[in-house]
Write a protein that holds these residues in place. Sequence first.
Motif: not given
Length: 386
Positions: A164-168, A279-289, A291-296
Amino acid sequence: MRTSAFVYPWDVIGDPDAARRIADLGVQQVTLAAAYHSTRALTPRHPRHRVVTAEHAAVLYPVDEQRWTDAELRPYAAGNWAPGDAYGEAAAALADAGLDVHTWVVLAHNSRLGAERPDTSVVNAYGDRYPWAPCIAQPATRAFLVALAAEAATRPGARGTELESLGWYGLAHLHAHDKIGGVGLGEAAQYLMSLCFCPDCRAGYARHGLDAEELSRSVRAALEPVWRGEPADDGWAGVEKLLGAEQAAATRAYRDITARTLQEAAVAAVREAAPAGFQVLLHADPVSYHCGANAGVDPAHILAVADGVVVPCTGGAGLLAPFAAEGRGVLAANLTVVRGMGGSPGTLAADVRAARELGADELRLYHAGLAPDADLDLVRAALAEL
């Protein structure tokens, strides 16, 4: 449909019935916190306590001191809310109940780091620091996050991890006694308020043809009408209108490559440390810009890097579609099942069916420890129906 419930170690330790209660929900797996941010959590069934206050971001296991000997930044140990190897103790109890255990690792979200090392934090265009948000462009921060991912994800016995939060991280953050809602910031203004102007980001903007001082002036000028209460356009078109298309594109290109290379490095480090089949999963949002716990993220990129994604679906499963369109990887729908936190356990079966139609092949339930008995009863019934 493989289903996992989120759990904290303190939900399990000291409660001899907790692991069996979770297994009896009908889940096959738990996603157990191994590294987590500060929080105040309710424990409505625990025989010894009702509220656990995790005072700062911490690892919930003893670190490998050799790994961190020469590191500029290192993780903090937990206090009495998760002493010793709290993760390991809880994981053992959950495994004994027949559950697969995967780690839950929170990365670029650390208020104590920001308080003790303010130079590591995101700095907005006004010079304000966000102590909860480590700047992922800084070399020391990146090294810390990659090492933390490798260590926290691959705890003994774990069969996978969720990062989680592997991004901005940006402005949006539930902070203590939060009082930033007086001005309604839309998505575009949130983006501008999340741009970082630390020395490393200033250098990064220059590599993308931007003058950081000019950019910060543009951001402040663009936000003036917002502070007066004037409505702003939303979405990326709103960012382009506020900043100009060329400046907006350059900031996004810089931030996208910064996040992508960090995600690649962290996943590679986890894979190197993990056993085969992990298994390696990311908490993610499909809009790259975003921010947050669900990385863009860019769906095509992240599904070529990780084994899949965990996608927020409470209130609607639309964010699944861009990932499903790629036709690869695990696609886990994350649904809140605590009514007091905006979840809807009573419609869980219908929500899962909707997520399946949009491509979800796994399910995550937030959160088995926080939910009262009535909500867990609804979850159990829904999973039995499904």
